[in-house]
Structure formats: C-alpha cells, structure tokens
Design an enzyme around this catalytic site. Sequence first.
Site, short mmCIF file in Angstrom:
data_model
loop_
_atom_site.label_atom_id
_atom_site.label_comp_id
_atom_site.label_asym_id
_atom_site.label_seq_id
_atom_site.Cartn_x
_atom_site.Cartn_y
_atom_site.Cartn_z
N PHE A 24 0.89 -1.17 0.00
CA PHE A 24 0.00 0.00 0.00
C PHE A 24 0.93 1.21 0.00
O PHE A 24 1.30 1.73 1.04
CB PHE A 24 -0.88 -0.05 1.25
CG PHE A 24 -2.16 0.75 1.14
CD1 PHE A 24 -2.69 1.12 -0.09
CD2 PHE A 24 -2.86 1.10 2.29
CE1 PHE A 24 -3.87 1.84 -0.17
CE2 PHE A 24 -4.05 1.82 2.22
CZ PHE A 24 -4.55 2.19 0.97
N HIS A 25 1.31 1.64 -1.19
CA HIS A 25 2.36 2.66 -1.30
C HIS A 25 1.77 4.05 -1.51
O HIS A 25 0.56 4.23 -1.55
CB HIS A 25 3.36 2.29 -2.39
CG HIS A 25 2.76 2.19 -3.76
ND1 HIS A 25 2.82 3.21 -4.66
CD2 HIS A 25 2.07 1.19 -4.35
CE1 HIS A 25 2.20 2.84 -5.77
NE2 HIS A 25 1.74 1.62 -5.60
N LEU A 26 2.68 5.01 -1.66
CA LEU A 26 2.26 6.41 -1.61
C LEU A 26 1.10 6.79 -2.54
O LEU A 26 0.17 7.47 -2.12
CB LEU A 26 3.48 7.32 -1.87
CG LEU A 26 3.22 8.82 -1.83
CD1 LEU A 26 2.60 9.26 -0.52
CD2 LEU A 26 4.51 9.59 -2.06
N VAL A 29 -2.21 5.24 -1.43
CA VAL A 29 -2.51 5.76 -0.09
C VAL A 29 -3.02 7.20 -0.19
O VAL A 29 -3.97 7.60 0.48
CB VAL A 29 -1.24 5.68 0.82
CG1 VAL A 29 -1.36 6.63 2.01
CG2 VAL A 29 -1.04 4.26 1.32
N ASP A 98 -3.38 -1.07 -9.56
CA ASP A 98 -2.02 -0.65 -9.26
C ASP A 98 -1.06 -1.27 -10.28
O ASP A 98 -1.07 -2.49 -10.49
CB ASP A 98 -1.64 -1.11 -7.84
CG ASP A 98 -0.41 -0.38 -7.35
OD1 ASP A 98 -0.13 0.72 -7.86
OD2 ASP A 98 0.28 -0.92 -6.46
#
Length: 608
Positions: A24-26, A29, A98
């Site tokens: 769950f990256h930038l 998020v 993603d």
Amino acid sequence: MSLFKHLFFKSHSTHLTITSNNGFHLRPVAQFASLAKSFPSKITATFQKKTVDAKSVNTLLSLSLEKEDTFTLQTQGKKADEAIEALVTLFETLMQTDIQVKEVIKTASDYEGALIAGDIIFEGIAIAPIYHYARKEVQHENNASFQEALQSSLNELENLYLAHKQEDNATIYLAQKELLTSLGEKSETLKNFEHLVEQEANTLLGTTLESKRADYQDILQRVKKHLGLEIKVTFPNSPFILLGDDLLPSEIDALLDTQVLGVILKETSIHSHTAILLRAAGIASLIAETEDLHQNKTLILDAHAGVVILAPSANDLQKATRRLEQDINKNTLSATRRFEVATTTQGKEIKVLANVADVHSAKIAKEEGAQGIGLLRSEFLFKANKPSLETQQKAYEEIFSFFDDITVRTLDVGGDKALPYIQIPTENNPFLGVRGVRLFNTHPELLEEQMHAIFMAAGEKAIKIMFPMVSSVEEFTQAKFFAQNVAQKHHLNISNIDFGIMIEVPSVLFLLEQFNEVVDFYSIGTNDLTQYLFAIERTHPSLKVDALSPVLFSAIDTILQKATKPVSICGELAANKAAIEKLVNLGIETLSVSPKSIAQTKELIRHV
Ligand code: PEP
Ligand code: MG
C-alpha cells in the site's frame, strides 16, 4: 439513546488485505486518504495493534502495509456507513489497478573485467566516465514565510500533475501533494516541518516502502526552495554515468537537460518514484551496491545484463559498443516510422499533432514525430512567477519555430488549474466559476500581455489561437474583439491568425450553427467535456466516468455532423487505444496527443 450518542457510537469496520505486489504505497494511499478526508466521520486504520488516522497520508504510510498484510478499517460517527462503503470500493479498485512493475529478465553477460550485479530499472547500455552526484545547499535572499513556501510548493505540485497528466507517472505529483498537505498541516515552521519529515520518513526504514523516503526528502527540498534554500547540483558538460545513493524524483527533470547516459543508484527500489521517472525518461539505469569508485573512471553500465563492469577490458568495451549500436538501430527504426504520416487501411490520412506545455515538450514532440502542435497549454509557461512580456515572446518564438501547424490556447486558469499570483475569490464551485475564457473579464491585463507576446512571436506565421472553456457565442466574440484591440493598440497585423474554441462545455453542442458563423476551427477537449456531461469533477478521487461512454461518442458525432469548420480532438480520448478506431470512423481527421503517444497513435491509425 440520544441522537448525539447514536451518531457518536455508530461505527463500522472491515478487514482489507493488500493484494498489490507494491504494497500500500504512496500513490494509492494518497487517493485513499483524500477520499477519507471528504467524510465527516472519524476514520482509522489498525495494523498490528497500531491505530492511525486514515485521513492522513503519512500516518497511513507509517503502517508500512505490504502485500498480504490485512488491516482493519474503521469508520465512526456521521456518514460512517457511506464512508466505509466508498473506501472499500476505492481500495479494491486501487489494488486491482495498481501498476505492477515487472522485473526485467537479465540477458547473459560474458565480460572479462570485474563486475557488480544489480537490479535493472531501465534497460540500455552506457559507456562513460562516472560522476558522483552531490548536492550543495545555496541560500538566496528570500522573504517568503513558511506558510507561503508551503502554498507555492503545493501549487507547483498541482501544476506538475497537470503538465504530466497524460502520462502514467502524473499521480506521483498528486501523491506528493497529499503528503505535503498532510505534513504541512501539522507544522508551523520549517524546523517543525523538517523534524516531522525526518521522523515520518524513518518509520519506513527496513520496510518495502523504504525507497519512498525519497518522496519525503523531495517535498522538504521543494519547500526549502521556496524559502530561498536551493539545492545546487552541477553536472559535467560531457557524457557521464551518474553514480549516487539515491536521486529525488524532482531531480530527474534536471538530469534531462544534461548528457547523462546512465544512472547507478545504491538506495532506491524498482518500485520507487525515482525509478518510475527514470523509466519514463528512458535512461539506462541500475540499482547496484557499488563501492567507492574514482570520479571520471570509465565504466560500462549494461542494464540488459544488469551489471556494472568496473574495469572493462578492450574486449569488454567492444562488446558493449556492439550492444549499444544494436539498441540505437532498433530505436532508429521505430523513430523513422514515427515521422511517416498515418494513413488508414482505406488510404485516409489522419493528422497527429501534439499537446505540449513548454519549449522542452515541444522539442520532444518534434523528435517523436508530431506533425504540429494541436494544443499548447500556455498556462505552464506562467508557473510560480509571472513571466515578462519578453520571456513569453521568446518562449512562443522557440515553440513556434518547431512546426508549421500551431494552435495556442490562451491562459486556462481556474477550476483544477491554479496560478499562485492569480487571485480568484473563493467560489463554492470553482469548476463552474471564473476560469478559462472568463479570465478576459477578470484579468484583462494578463491576457493583454499574453496576446501581445503571441502576436509578436507569430510575426507573419499563420497560427491558430483558441479560447478555453467557451460556453456562449458572446464569450468567443468578446475574446476575439479583445484580441483585435490588442493588435490594433500595438499596430500589429493579425490577419494571419485564425481564432477558434475548445469544445469543453456542453452548451456549445446546441450553439454550433451560430458558432459556425464566427469561429475558424474547433478542438474538442474531451477531458472537460466529459466532466461537464456527467457532472463528475475530473479530479474526483472516487467518482469515475466511463472514458469510453457512448454519450461522449454521441456528442462527438453531433459536433462532427453540425460543424462546418475543421474539428480536432485534443483531450485524452484522442490517444485512447480503444477509441481511435471509433473516432476515425466518425470522421475525425486530426488528433492531438501527448508527445509520448504520437508513435503509438500513428500505428493504431494505420490499422483502422
Ligand atoms: C480538455 O479539457 O480535454 C483539454 C484538452 O484541456 P485540459 O485537459 O488542459 O483542461
Ligand atoms: Mg480543458
């Protein structure tokens, strides 16, 4: 139970599992927190007994959620049920969409010299002396307050997002903007802010999100820049391979103007934003643990085999040169086809123009095979400070020199596009407020200067000028009258200039007969037209319109049927793989797309 208590205790929770390899990256998020913020409910995320505010990018990131981790999302209070439903839907979409970075399969290598292996960011070969990357802080005189610097940085990130929005990497800037908002809100001085950035970035140490620490440094550097603390880096003015611990995403832009042939970094990851931007820039690059190497020592970076040859033999240099030549030949072949016109299987030629924002992107458009500029988003020439008349004229002259076919859009500010020095009074619905062509009334001096600069840069060249966000015939005639007055005032002949409109507001569809009498051309801005057709803000974090909706094609069909003046499309739909065939079949003859999409758009047209 009183209503207050009922509201207070109303809470919902669910478990969400990370399914993306990237964790769950930038970027996801940032979208998640942005949606969470739009609800009045208290929203938290809990993982391994740590509970954080899910409306804040940095606290959510501090959970360091990796693939297969499950966290608990809890919403409480007003609209808790709506919030959880919307967030779960968004989360699922984010996980599914993603972009998964695939590891590049390495080719075998048979070099003689000592080598180090690494992970490939972007394939290619570089043979050049190394250059150690080092930063130096220089303090310029500057009176900006911390809050002003914060605001300028946020505006700059918004503008970067808009300038790159047709590229996959655009959301990096939005994500950094969210991160900056969330850390900025908690800081009153640069010192607080620096401390917070360091503290939060350190929570990512040792996690798969460690490489995202560069984004924290990047936003800090951006704020410092607006306080006069500039980070200076000098580059050699001959070819080089850059060697460094890490690069900040914002530093890749500076690299593009140098003779860099390759990049070797120690501390990033193939998923970092730096890596994404290096790929977008097409720079041969590798992540490798190099020991201390002497500045200027020539080495080979083979980012096909994933190795750095530290002491190349004569044979090694020959091998790498051959491989480099193969790469160049391959690229030359596709580049050659880019310059050919695009003709359908029925023999109809479709013109492919470029959407550009400045001299740099116009130059790239030329190199990518554009046949002209279909949309010059002139607002990007204006940036943080208003450019002088001379600066504007020079930029337009340079841009105009690349092509014969040029369409300049006058300043399109308001709504999703901000300029720090243009004050538009607070509006409840900025997307329906003072923006685009309406600036002719509110900021006439700015538009007068822009017109003047464009006219002088054009000289006798036949160019087109189009007005954005036009919703009535009067808006067009008044803007054209304004332009004619500017020309008269400065004794300039503008008979070589055509005037047209962007079709972005649905009312125009019902006024085409009248517009046909006054405009010279139309350009359909499908990005805004879609937003206004469906009443869904184009930057909305969760509401999404079907970009290929039959309604949109029906609107385009109507325009093509009723227009008696040339029509082109410059919105993102023009480069959409699934739309090109339909658009050509509807009768469109000109598409304007981002420079990087030109070759592909031409290729798709050849198959229609
Ligand atoms: C559009 O609205 O489709 C368009 C091309 O303009 P912008 O994206 O710059 O608003
Ligand atoms: Mg638009």
